[in-house]
Design a protein around this motif. Structure first.
Motif, PDB file in Angstrom:
ATOM      1  N   ARG A 188       0.826  -1.215   0.000  1.00 30.84           N
ATOM      2  CA  ARG A 188       0.000   0.000   0.000  1.00 30.84           C
ATOM      3  C   ARG A 188       0.853   1.255   0.000  1.00 30.84           C
ATOM      4  O   ARG A 188       0.627   2.163  -0.785  1.00 30.84           O
ATOM      5  CB  ARG A 188      -0.900   0.019   1.237  1.00 30.84           C
ATOM      6  CG  ARG A 188      -2.148  -0.785   1.108  1.00 30.84           C
ATOM      7  CD  ARG A 188      -3.390   0.046   0.758  1.00 30.84           C
ATOM      8  NE  ARG A 188      -3.858   0.967   1.764  1.00 30.84           N
ATOM      9  CZ  ARG A 188      -4.660   0.641   2.758  1.00 30.84           C
ATOM     10  NH1 ARG A 188      -5.006  -0.601   2.963  1.00 30.84           N
ATOM     11  NH2 ARG A 188      -5.120   1.560   3.572  1.00 30.84           N
ATOM     12  N   PHE A 202       1.304   4.534  -2.768  1.00 29.56           N
ATOM     13  CA  PHE A 202       0.909   5.911  -2.493  1.00 29.56           C
ATOM     14  C   PHE A 202       2.055   6.910  -2.479  1.00 29.56           C
ATOM     15  O   PHE A 202       1.833   8.078  -2.663  1.00 29.56           O
ATOM     16  CB  PHE A 202       0.156   5.974  -1.158  1.00 29.56           C
ATOM     17  CG  PHE A 202      -1.308   5.735  -1.333  1.00 29.56           C
ATOM     18  CD1 PHE A 202      -1.786   4.446  -1.384  1.00 29.56           C
ATOM     19  CD2 PHE A 202      -2.181   6.795  -1.503  1.00 29.56           C
ATOM     20  CE1 PHE A 202      -3.132   4.214  -1.572  1.00 29.56           C
ATOM     21  CE2 PHE A 202      -3.533   6.574  -1.698  1.00 29.56           C
ATOM     22  CZ  PHE A 202      -4.009   5.285  -1.734  1.00 29.56           C
ATOM     23  N   PRO A 208       2.076  12.160  -4.001  1.00 32.12           N
ATOM     24  CA  PRO A 208       2.104  13.564  -3.574  1.00 32.12           C
ATOM     25  C   PRO A 208       2.835  14.482  -4.548  1.00 32.12           C
ATOM     26  O   PRO A 208       2.374  15.584  -4.813  1.00 32.12           O
ATOM     27  CB  PRO A 208       2.811  13.499  -2.220  1.00 32.12           C
ATOM     28  CG  PRO A 208       2.479  12.155  -1.705  1.00 32.12           C
ATOM     29  CD  PRO A 208       2.477  11.264  -2.909  1.00 32.12           C
ATOM     30  N   MET A 266       3.245  14.220  -7.796  1.00 30.52           N
ATOM     31  CA  MET A 266       2.408  14.462  -8.964  1.00 30.52           C
ATOM     32  C   MET A 266       1.285  15.449  -8.620  1.00 30.52           C
ATOM     33  O   MET A 266       0.975  16.360  -9.367  1.00 30.52           O
ATOM     34  CB  MET A 266       1.811  13.123  -9.358  1.00 30.52           C
ATOM     35  CG  MET A 266       1.182  13.081 -10.684  1.00 30.52           C
ATOM     36  SD  MET A 266       0.349  11.521 -10.794  1.00 30.52           S
ATOM     37  CE  MET A 266      -1.238  11.954 -10.170  1.00 30.52           C
ATOM     38  N   LEU A 267       0.731  15.258  -7.436  1.00 28.38           N
ATOM     39  CA  LEU A 267      -0.370  16.119  -7.029  1.00 28.38           C
ATOM     40  C   LEU A 267       0.116  17.528  -6.778  1.00 28.38           C
ATOM     41  O   LEU A 267      -0.570  18.494  -7.039  1.00 28.38           O
ATOM     42  CB  LEU A 267      -1.030  15.546  -5.775  1.00 28.38           C
ATOM     43  CG  LEU A 267      -1.838  14.295  -6.095  1.00 28.38           C
ATOM     44  CD1 LEU A 267      -2.149  13.532  -4.830  1.00 28.38           C
ATOM     45  CD2 LEU A 267      -3.108  14.670  -6.817  1.00 28.38           C
ATOM     46  N   ALA A 286      -0.018  19.293  -9.911  1.00 26.49           N
ATOM     47  CA  ALA A 286      -1.382  19.701 -10.235  1.00 26.49           C
ATOM     48  C   ALA A 286      -1.801  20.889  -9.375  1.00 26.49           C
ATOM     49  O   ALA A 286      -2.456  21.820  -9.845  1.00 26.49           O
ATOM     50  CB  ALA A 286      -2.332  18.532 -10.031  1.00 26.49           C
ATOM     51  N   ALA A 287      -1.368  20.863  -8.118  1.00 27.13           N
ATOM     52  CA  ALA A 287      -1.716  21.954  -7.200  1.00 27.13           C
ATOM     53  C   ALA A 287      -1.126  23.263  -7.697  1.00 27.13           C
ATOM     54  O   ALA A 287      -1.768  24.312  -7.664  1.00 27.13           O
ATOM     55  CB  ALA A 287      -1.192  21.651  -5.801  1.00 27.13           C
ATOM     56  N   VAL A 291      -6.959  18.651  -4.155  1.00 30.05           N
ATOM     57  CA  VAL A 291      -5.520  18.901  -4.023  1.00 30.05           C
ATOM     58  C   VAL A 291      -5.225  19.588  -2.688  1.00 30.05           C
ATOM     59  O   VAL A 291      -4.321  19.189  -1.956  1.00 30.05           O
ATOM     60  CB  VAL A 291      -5.016  19.751  -5.209  1.00 30.05           C
ATOM     61  CG1 VAL A 291      -3.622  20.283  -4.916  1.00 30.05           C
ATOM     62  CG2 VAL A 291      -5.008  18.916  -6.475  1.00 30.05           C
ATOM     63  N   GLN A 333      -1.151  15.519   3.671  1.00 30.89           N
ATOM     64  CA  GLN A 333       0.246  15.111   3.536  1.00 30.89           C
ATOM     65  C   GLN A 333       1.120  15.811   4.571  1.00 30.89           C
ATOM     66  O   GLN A 333       2.062  15.235   5.101  1.00 30.89           O
ATOM     67  CB  GLN A 333       0.732  15.422   2.124  1.00 30.89           C
ATOM     68  CG  GLN A 333       2.053  14.744   1.803  1.00 30.89           C
ATOM     69  CD  GLN A 333       2.869  15.544   0.834  1.00 30.89           C
ATOM     70  OE1 GLN A 333       2.530  16.671   0.507  1.00 30.89           O
ATOM     71  NE2 GLN A 333       3.943  14.963   0.365  1.00 30.89           N
TER      72      GLN A 333
END
Lengths: 402, 275
Positions: A2, A6, A10, A12-13, A16-17, B260, B267
């Motif tokens: 898992r 994951f 973060p 990659m995100l 996007a952010a 996001v 996170q």
């Protein structure tokens, strides 16, 4: 396992952010600068792209691709057409007028059963071709007068549609609750309606026209003469009325099944409906009326794609479905008034259908304003005003419910 | 060398999926958001305008709908957590094997039914003469009808398995001796849950909440069928998707931005690493 899956995310995100944040920053910058966007269309004349008309019938092609409302193209009559002409009929059912417009833009379809709120957009976009009525012999004197030469399918003297059928948006009510038969839409619009909280509205921007029809009768000082030609002041008044109604509605419907369950389940006792939906409840306690103010309605017509690959099949189909028998079969299947009045004298069943749907009652349909795409040019003939277009209606409609 | 080829072959499909389909379509969406729509024919023309983003903030209806959707998604997530934790503790630590199997089936069974079927079932339940009002009328209670509250209930019903299953699994994996130790040190049941169970199952709750939160943000069919006049972000996208794709694209970035922001804040707590 898992954690492995994951850990990659973060970063990659975060990318996007960043993009999203950048977009927000850019938006902020543009707030004071209103140069982009609307106002680009300028003049008021309807510029219709020049699309060639089919001049004469030739050999039939192999197949015919049709975008249609559910129930318009059924094997019960399309099989016979295929046997007669050799054109295989491929049907694509569309759920909304907007979807029909999008599908026709792909150029993959020969015919569309367009309603008035789609047809003007298709004509102006050059997506459909004018129709050579000489090649549609069944488009004759038997077509009801109210469906010929309407603004939504006849532009600059050219006809773009072969009528299929029409219907009105009626006021349906549960006679066990609404014991006094209504004659006006006021029970559905006024804040002091005795049925507040039990009223259903139609869920689409075109429903603004229903408010405009009511205002035409009740606030004549607004000067509305056509519910699809609203200037900004008139649109604001209609939206104000819709917001007033929003406080007394139980819900809005776009899906016919949802509308029927709303009435059957007792959530709704009164509101906008179609004759066919009332019939489908199968319960005599539900009654309908075309109120004194009149109403909106819809009128459908076959339109041929500008890039149709099978024009001969398409013309053959338009003629075939305009015959009294086939036109009547479509009208009975869908639950609407047929365009071809000759159907009504075929037999008793046909006569009963025509009577139920007021097929030849022009006085009835004179009170019905058929859906038409609102455009900047005021279609009521005003030249000193700019009317609101469909995009403005859509934006305004979304403010009603929040 | 051979190993590299193997690795490449192994990664080809997922990479194609991620870049070719997932990232590419997201980029296309972002690009479309800057395009222009002809107001009359509603044809989309490539160009550059920020008007679509401006609309999201400037149009009060759009802004309030975004906020309402955010509120609904948070409410659904909190409701799912509140149901899942006691349920998970009961299943993992209290119930017998038979009861546990029965509950596990009961939680996952709704996943087998169609999404629309479940929504329509809720619609029929909450109509004026539906099951809810019928069952509660003897107590003088009448249901919420079709409202934002019913939307929250229906979304909770739809997405509960995505929260309940990871939470249950996490609680089941907690060593029993932790509970014994906690009890030996004099902690009561509540104290144990708060100081021992909750911190240990937090990653599972966050994993579940990512599902419940993002799935709720994107949904609009529920609002359409049981929401009365409730609008969500999806309702606005659906209203514009055919007529004005650029503004629909711009609006589609709002839930992405919310998710996001949510993930970044999660996170920062370090929870993602322990998942």
């Amino acid at each position: 396992m898992r954690s492995k899956m994951f850990t990659g995310r973060p970063k990659m995100l975060a990318g996007a952010a960043f993009v999203a944040a950048a977009a927000l920053v850019l938006t902020g910058c543009s707030a004071g600068d209103d140069t982009a966007g609307s106002g680009s269309t300028g003049g008021l004349s309807i510029d219709v792209p020049d699309v060639a008309m089919h001049s004469a019938m030739g050999d039939m092609e192999k197949e015919l691709n049709i975008v249609a409302w559910s129930g318009f193209v059924e094997p019960a009559w399309s099989d016979q057409f295929t046997a007669d002409t050799g054109c295989t009929v491929n049907r694509r059912v569309a759920g909304t007028s907007d979807e029909m417009v999008q599908l026709m833009r792909t150029g993959d379809y020969d015919l569309v059963s367009a309603s008035g709120d789609a047809s003007l957009r298709l004509i102006a976009g050059g997506d459909v071709a004018p129709i050579n009525l000489d090649l549609v012999p069944n488009f004759g004197d038997d077509i009801v007068p109210g469906m010929k030469g309407q603004i939504y399918d006849t532009i600059n003297g050219k006809s773009y549609g072969v009528p299929i059928g029409r219907g009105a948006n009626i006021l349906q009510y549960n006679s066990e609750v609404v014991t006094e038969a209504p004659t006006s839409w006021d029970v559905a619009w006024e804040a002091d309606s005795p049925y507040a909280g039990q009223i259903i509205g139609y869920d689409a921007p075109i429903y603004i026209a229903d408010a405009a029809v009511y205002l035409m009768a009740h606030q004549p000082e607004l000067g509305i003469t056509n519910p699809y030609a609203l200037d900004q002041t008139q649109l604001d008044a209609a939206i104000k009325l819709l917001k007033q109604q929003n406080k007394i509605v139980s819900e809005y419907w776009a899906d016919p099944a949802a509308q029927i369950t709303s009435f059957m389940g007792g959530t709704t006792n009164l509101g906008t409906s179609w004759e066919i939906l009332r019939k489908l409840t199968g319960d005599e306690k539900f009654k309908s009326v075309l109120p004194a103010e009149g109403s909106t309605g819809w009128s459908d017509a076959w339109m041929i794609g500008a890039e149709s690959k099978s024009p001969n099949c398409a013309y053959a189909w338009m003629d075939y479905t305009s015959s009294p028998e086939v036109n009547g079969a479509i009208a009975m299947n869908f639950g609407m008034a047929p365009a071809n009045a000759a159907f009504c004298s075929l037999n008793d069943e046909a006569a009963a259908h025509c009577d139920y749907f007021n097929a030849t009652d022009e006085e009835y349909f004179e009170k019905v304003w058929f859906w038409t795409t609102p455009i900047e040019q005021c279609i009521d003939g005003r030249t000193d005003a700019t009317c609101t277009n469909f995009q403005q209606w859509t934006d305004a409609w979304l403010t009603v419910k929040s | 060398m051979n190993r590299r080829a193997h690795l490449g072959a192994l990664l080809a499909l997922p990479m194609f999926w991620l870049i070719g389909i997932y990232i590419f379509s997201l980029v296309m969406l972002l690009v479309t958001a800057f395009w222009i729509t002809d107001p009359f024919t509603s044809k989309v023309k490539p160009g550059f305008t920020l008007r679509n983003f401006e609309q999201i903030i400037a149009n009060p209806a759009y802004f309030s709908t975004s906020m309402r959707t955010l509120g609904i998604a948070l409410a659904v997530t909190i409701l799912c957590i509140l149901i899942s934790i006691p349920l998970g503790i009961f299943m993992a630590k209290v119930a017998g094997p038979k009861m546990r199997a029965l509950l596990a089936v009961a939680i996952t069974l709704p996943l087998w039914a169609g999404y629309l079927v479940k929504i329509l079932a809720m619609r029929i339940t909450f109509t004026e003469e539906g099951f809810f009002n019928w069952a509660l009328s003897p107590f003088g209670i009448s249901g919420p009808g079709f409202s934002a509250f019913t939307v929250v209930l229906t979304l909770t019903y739809l997405w509960l398995p995505y929260m309940a299953v990871p939470v249950y699994t996490a609680i089941r994996q907690l060593p029993p001796n932790l509970f014994d130790a906690s009890a030996d040190l004099g902690a009561g049941a509540w104290h144990t849950i708060r100081t021992v169970v909750l911190p240990l199952i937090r990653p599972a709750i966050i994993a579940g909440s990512i599902f419940t939160f993002s799935l709720s943000l994107g949904d609009y069919i529920v609002a359409k069928f049981v929401g009365g006049s409730t609008q969500m972000i999806g309702s606005i996208i659906a209203s514009n998707i055919n007529l004005n794709p650029p503004i629909a694209a711009a609006f589609a970035l709002v839930p992405i931005a919310f998710v996001v922001i949510y993930l970044v804040s999660v996170q920062r707590t370090g929870a993602l690493e322990r998942m």
